[in-house]
Scaffold this motif. Structure first.
Motif, mmCIF file in Angstrom:
data_model
loop_
_atom_site.group_PDB
_atom_site.id
_atom_site.type_symbol
_atom_site.label_atom_id
_atom_site.label_comp_id
_atom_site.label_asym_id
_atom_site.label_seq_id
_atom_site.Cartn_x
_atom_site.Cartn_y
_atom_site.Cartn_z
ATOM 1 N N UNK A 1 0.817 -1.217 0.000
ATOM 2 C CA UNK A 1 0.000 0.000 0.000
ATOM 3 C C UNK A 1 0.852 1.268 0.000
ATOM 4 N N UNK A 2 2.157 1.155 0.296
ATOM 5 C CA UNK A 2 3.038 2.329 0.277
ATOM 6 C C UNK A 2 3.376 2.790 -1.138
ATOM 7 N N UNK A 3 2.985 2.028 -2.139
ATOM 8 C CA UNK A 3 3.212 2.472 -3.511
ATOM 9 C C UNK A 3 2.279 3.623 -3.883
ATOM 10 N N UNK A 4 1.229 3.838 -3.097
ATOM 11 C CA UNK A 4 0.303 4.934 -3.335
ATOM 12 C C UNK A 4 0.863 6.200 -2.684
ATOM 13 N N UNK A 5 1.123 7.240 -3.490
ATOM 14 C CA UNK A 5 1.828 8.425 -3.007
ATOM 15 C C UNK A 5 1.126 9.092 -1.829
ATOM 16 N N UNK B 1 -7.077 -3.390 3.123
ATOM 17 C CA UNK B 1 -6.721 -4.161 4.315
ATOM 18 C C UNK B 1 -5.259 -4.010 4.670
ATOM 19 N N UNK B 2 -4.400 -4.021 3.671
ATOM 20 C CA UNK B 2 -2.965 -3.850 3.905
ATOM 21 C C UNK B 2 -2.659 -2.464 4.448
ATOM 22 N N UNK B 3 -3.339 -1.427 3.902
ATOM 23 C CA UNK B 3 -3.107 -0.060 4.370
ATOM 24 C C UNK B 3 -3.522 0.107 5.820
ATOM 25 N N UNK B 4 -4.665 -0.460 6.182
ATOM 26 C CA UNK B 4 -5.124 -0.368 7.571
ATOM 27 C C UNK B 4 -4.154 -1.078 8.510
ATOM 28 N N UNK C 1 -1.232 -11.180 6.324
ATOM 29 C CA UNK C 1 -2.351 -12.122 6.209
ATOM 30 C C UNK C 1 -3.650 -11.428 5.867
ATOM 31 N N UNK C 2 -3.574 -10.319 5.096
ATOM 32 C CA UNK C 2 -4.769 -9.527 4.835
ATOM 33 C C UNK C 2 -5.822 -10.270 4.028
ATOM 34 N N UNK C 3 -5.459 -11.433 3.426
ATOM 35 C CA UNK C 3 -6.444 -12.195 2.662
ATOM 36 C C UNK C 3 -7.121 -13.293 3.461
ATOM 37 N N UNK C 4 -6.814 -13.421 4.747
ATOM 38 C CA UNK C 4 -7.391 -14.492 5.555
ATOM 39 C C UNK C 4 -8.861 -14.225 5.853
ATOM 40 N N UNK C 5 -9.576 -15.262 6.266
ATOM 41 C CA UNK C 5 -10.988 -15.160 6.613
ATOM 42 C C UNK C 5 -11.115 -14.470 7.966
ATOM 43 N N UNK C 6 -11.509 -13.208 7.948
ATOM 44 C CA UNK C 6 -11.568 -12.428 9.185
ATOM 45 C C UNK C 6 -12.667 -12.903 10.113
ATOM 46 N N UNK D 1 -7.666 -4.240 13.988
ATOM 47 C CA UNK D 1 -7.486 -4.236 12.540
ATOM 48 C C UNK D 1 -8.534 -5.113 11.867
ATOM 49 N N UNK D 2 -8.765 -6.294 12.431
ATOM 50 C CA UNK D 2 -9.767 -7.180 11.855
ATOM 51 C C UNK D 2 -11.146 -6.550 11.850
#
Length: 398
Positions: free
Chosen positions: A7-11, A140-143, A279-284, A327-328
């Motif tokens: 997510x850090x690729x977003x300026x 999810x990654x940014x959060x 693990x942002x793709x896991x089942x929250x 976060x979840x």
């Protein structure tokens, strides 16, 4: 590693991240210094709970309204004003402390003022994150990275504060926090955000508030998450307020011990946040109840410990699982919220996290005074375990 920090690729998010890295360190320095100052002035766990109550109670009454208002406002301008006001509050606290005229009631009143500011600042900051991303798939990654930064600051800030208090006193920590807000203010001015056209609302703020409330309660996932967060805010989160009492009365330490405990919480929280980013793709819906149960076990162990090393380990585990819970929950709510109601849902999130906190802090503070600090924290851990079991049953039926 590229995926972990994608997510850090977003300026715009990168600017926000860099500004927050400075201001959040100052925030945690002030957090530790405030707790130590209050306990030095009063020698009372109840006073710690009172200050937390004063800082949180405005959010209980104002946050539902601010969410309805924020869905009509420019979030960047609103956040700029809020950050500037936070800087002024910190500078006022620092000047009073360094002048030697600070009293318990000064801290209470300034904490209440910060609570009013946070009623606008926190929902704004959370609602703004999706606007900073060119691709919502990285939400999810940014959060998680934002929470990682928060907990890295919790690691660095308290460590610096513990030694600064011992050598220079609490006032220097407050001044450092006031200056640190300049980093976020500069970052906000450098962002290139797309224009968001908010349709003019013909309904009143109260109507918008009620619509947001109905929306949150009718969505089964949002409702379950918010109820669980309210329980954690009441039973579990007050352990952070009690850390000065644990450091001095249970572990027989000083401000350095307090810094170590708070930093251990930060280590656990940072690790948990990085885990959630990975693990942002896991089942929250499976991960979140497990995190709540782990949080309850960690708090129970922390309450039972009488040794600094064991307390640091258990409080680090509490930080790890607490951040996973936050976060979840935040990610589930953001993914389930419509853009037109996002600020209102985030206001309900802040209300759940912070709204019950004032009462929880007072009750846990009172129980700690009557039964002992350790018993009060352990009891909160047991009730957190119960909340985790109920959430597991609830989400399993979804």
């Amino acid at each position: 590693m590229r995926g972990l920090f994608r997510s850090l690729r977003h300026r715009n998010f990168r600017l926000f991240f860099m500004g927050q890295s400075v201001s959040l360190t100052g925030f945690w320095m002030q957090k530790v210094a405030t707790g130590w100052l209050v306990y030095r002035l009063t020698d009372s766990p109840m006073a710690l709970g009172t200050v937390d109550f004063a800082g949180s109670i405005p959010m209980l009454f104002l946050t539902p309204f601010t969410g309805a208002v924020l869905d009509r406002l420019d979030l960047r301008r609103t956040l700029f004003v809020c950050q500037a006001l936070c800087a002024l509050q910190a500078l006022a606290l620092g000047i009073l402390t360094l002048a030697g005229v600070i009293s318990f009631w000064h801290v209470v009143l300034l904490s209440a003022a910060m609570g009013v500011i946070n009623s606008f600042e926190m929902p704004t900051r959370h609602s703004m994150v999706p606007q900073l991303l060119d691709n919502r798939e990285d939400l999810g990654n940014a959060l998680a990275l934002n929470s990682s930064l928060f907990n890295l600051a919790r690691l660095v800030g308290p460590s610096v504060a513990g030694f600064a208090i011992a050598k220079l006193g609490e006032g220097i920590c407050f001044l450092a926090n006031g200056v640190s807000y300049l980093a976020t203010l500069k970052a906000l001015t450098m962002m290139n955000l797309p224009r968001v056209d908010r349709p003019a609302s013909r309904s009143s703020t109260l109507d918008d508030l009620l619509a947001g409330w109905r929306y949150g309660m009718e969505n089964r996932t949002i409702r379950s998450v918010l109820l669980t967060l309210s329980a954690l805010s009441f039973f579990a989160f007050p352990y952070l307020v009690m850390l000065p009492a644990v450091a001095r009365d249970v572990l027989r330490g000083d401000s350095v011990t307090l810094g170590l405990l708070t930093s251990a919480t930060g280590v656990g929280g940072l690790t948990g946040a990085l885990f959630m980013a990975w693990a942002s793709g896991m089942d929250l819906k499976r991960l979140l109840p497990t995190a709540v149960l782990a949080f309850g076990l960690s708090l129970t162990a922390f309450g039972a410990s009488r040794v600094t090393g064991l307390s640091m380990i258990s409080v680090a585990c509490a930080g790890f699982s607490m951040v996973m819970c936050l976060i979840g929950s935040n990610t589930l709510l953001q993914l389930n919220a419509e853009d037109s109601k996002r600020s209102r849902v985030m206001s309900l999130y802040i209300l759940a996290v912070m709204g019950m906190g004032p009462f929880g802090s007072l009750i846990i503070g009172g129980l700690s005074k009557a039964l002992g600090v350790s018993m009060g924290i352990a009891l909160g851990g047991v009730l957190t375990l119960l909340s985790g079991g109920l959430l597991m049953t609830s989400l399993r039926n979804r």
